[in-house]
Design a protein around this motif. Structure first.
Motif, PDB file in Angstrom:
ATOM      1  N   TYR A 107      -5.377   3.524 -10.981  1.00  8.71           N
ATOM      2  CA  TYR A 107      -4.007   3.058 -11.186  1.00  8.71           C
ATOM      3  C   TYR A 107      -3.916   1.576 -11.544  1.00  8.71           C
ATOM      4  O   TYR A 107      -2.845   1.101 -11.911  1.00  8.71           O
TER       5      TYR A 107
ATOM      6  N   GLY B  71       2.428   1.911  -3.371  1.00  6.98           N
ATOM      7  CA  GLY B  71       1.459   2.338  -4.370  1.00  6.98           C
ATOM      8  C   GLY B  71       1.134   3.814  -4.348  1.00  6.98           C
ATOM      9  O   GLY B  71       0.504   4.336  -5.264  1.00  6.98           O
ATOM     10  N   ARG B  72       1.595   4.517  -3.330  1.00  4.82           N
ATOM     11  CA  ARG B  72       1.270   5.952  -3.204  1.00  4.82           C
ATOM     12  C   ARG B  72       2.102   6.840  -4.125  1.00  4.82           C
ATOM     13  O   ARG B  72       1.684   7.923  -4.487  1.00  4.82           O
ATOM     14  N   ASN B  73       3.285   6.418  -4.482  1.00  2.35           N
ATOM     15  CA  ASN B  73       4.206   7.222  -5.285  1.00  2.35           C
ATOM     16  C   ASN B  73       4.296   6.617  -6.686  1.00  2.35           C
ATOM     17  O   ASN B  73       4.466   5.408  -6.825  1.00  2.35           O
TER      18      ASN B  73
ATOM     19  N   LYS C  69       0.831  -1.212   0.000  1.00  2.00           N
ATOM     20  CA  LYS C  69       0.000   0.000   0.000  1.00  2.00           C
ATOM     21  C   LYS C  69       0.860   1.256   0.000  1.00  2.00           C
ATOM     22  O   LYS C  69       0.582   2.215  -0.717  1.00  2.00           O
ATOM     23  N   VAL C  70       1.924   1.253   0.788  1.00  2.00           N
ATOM     24  CA  VAL C  70       2.828   2.403   0.848  1.00  2.00           C
ATOM     25  C   VAL C  70       3.511   2.605  -0.505  1.00  2.00           C
ATOM     26  O   VAL C  70       3.611   3.728  -0.996  1.00  2.00           O
TER      27      VAL C  70
ATOM     28  N   TYR D 225      -0.750  -0.436 -13.280  1.00  2.00           N
ATOM     29  CA  TYR D 225       0.000  -1.400 -12.470  1.00  2.00           C
ATOM     30  C   TYR D 225       0.038  -2.755 -13.169  1.00  2.00           C
ATOM     31  O   TYR D 225       1.085  -3.390 -13.242  1.00  2.00           O
TER      32      TYR D 225
ATOM     33  N   LEU E 263      -4.318  -0.648  -4.801  1.00  2.00           N
ATOM     34  CA  LEU E 263      -4.280   0.622  -5.518  1.00  2.00           C
ATOM     35  C   LEU E 263      -5.689   1.133  -5.817  1.00  2.00           C
ATOM     36  O   LEU E 263      -6.611   0.342  -6.005  1.00  2.00           O
ATOM     37  N   PRO E 264      -5.846   2.453  -5.925  1.00  2.00           N
ATOM     38  CA  PRO E 264      -7.128   2.997  -6.389  1.00  2.00           C
ATOM     39  C   PRO E 264      -7.414   2.516  -7.819  1.00  2.00           C
ATOM     40  O   PRO E 264      -6.494   2.211  -8.581  1.00  2.00           O
TER      41      PRO E 264
ATOM     42  N   ARG F 124       5.309   2.893  -7.534  1.00  2.00           N
ATOM     43  CA  ARG F 124       4.117   2.155  -7.987  1.00  2.00           C
ATOM     44  C   ARG F 124       4.414   1.354  -9.250  1.00  2.00           C
ATOM     45  O   ARG F 124       3.865   0.271  -9.450  1.00  2.00           O
TER      46      ARG F 124
END
Length: 172
Positions: free
Chosen positions: A94, A60-62, A57-58, A98, A90-91, A66
């Motif tokens: 994205y 996936g933020r950048n 999750k972390v 991905y 991921l939202p 990502r």
């Protein structure tokens, strides 16, 4: 009559060669793959599945991580095809990018980490055999393939993210 006998010999020799290749795999690469898969699964169990998911999750933020670190770790730890499930962290916007990055990395990782995509190992080994016959280092090929793969998945991820954003914007 001799032509028919030669054909029969050639036919059976084809299967003999296939059997020899298969035995080479059974005594060579297959045990290594079993040990690699076992080791990776042990690492996941030791670290903890919750921690692995939290880390994903972390990452996936950048956008850089990502489309580089997240697919690399997913392919390494979960292997093909389970690596695509990391997209769940991921939202929605994205997820296509991905997936594009992850699916594009299941081949370049094979030279260094054959457990990640054992089905493609035969393709890689065919290329590697030709490279070795030319006198080049197999290790150098694997590293270059891996590094080039990281660059390609980053580019594909960013481009696909932008295409997805454009298409979502047009459909809104």
């Amino acid at each position: 009559m001799q032509a028919l006998a030669n054909f029969a010999d050639g036919f059976i020799n084809l299967f003999r060669a296939g059997g020899n290749t298969f035995m080479g795999l059974v005594t060579g690469i297959i045990p290594m793959l079993v040990v690699l898969i076992t080791a990776v699964n042990a690492i996941i169990k030791i670290v903890g599945e919750e921690r692995v998911e939290g880390f994903a999750k972390v990452m996936g933020r950048n956008f850089v991580t990502r489309y580089t670190i997240l697919p690399l770790l997913a392919v390494f730890f979960l292997t093909n095809p389970m690596c695509y499930t990391f997209g769940k962290f991921l939202p929605e916007k994205y997820k296509p990018a991905y997936y594009d990055a992850a699916v594009s990395f299941v081949h370049p990782i094979t030279g260094l980490f054959p457990h990640a995509n054992a089905g493609e190992l035969f393709v890689y080994m065919g290329i590697a055999t030709g490279v070795q016959q030319l006198g080049y280092s197999l290790g150098e090929l694997a590293i270059r393939y891996f590094l080039c793969g990281l660059v390609v998945i980053f580019i594909r991820g960013v481009v696909t993210e932008r295409i997805t954003a454009s298409m979502m914007k047009n459909n809104a």
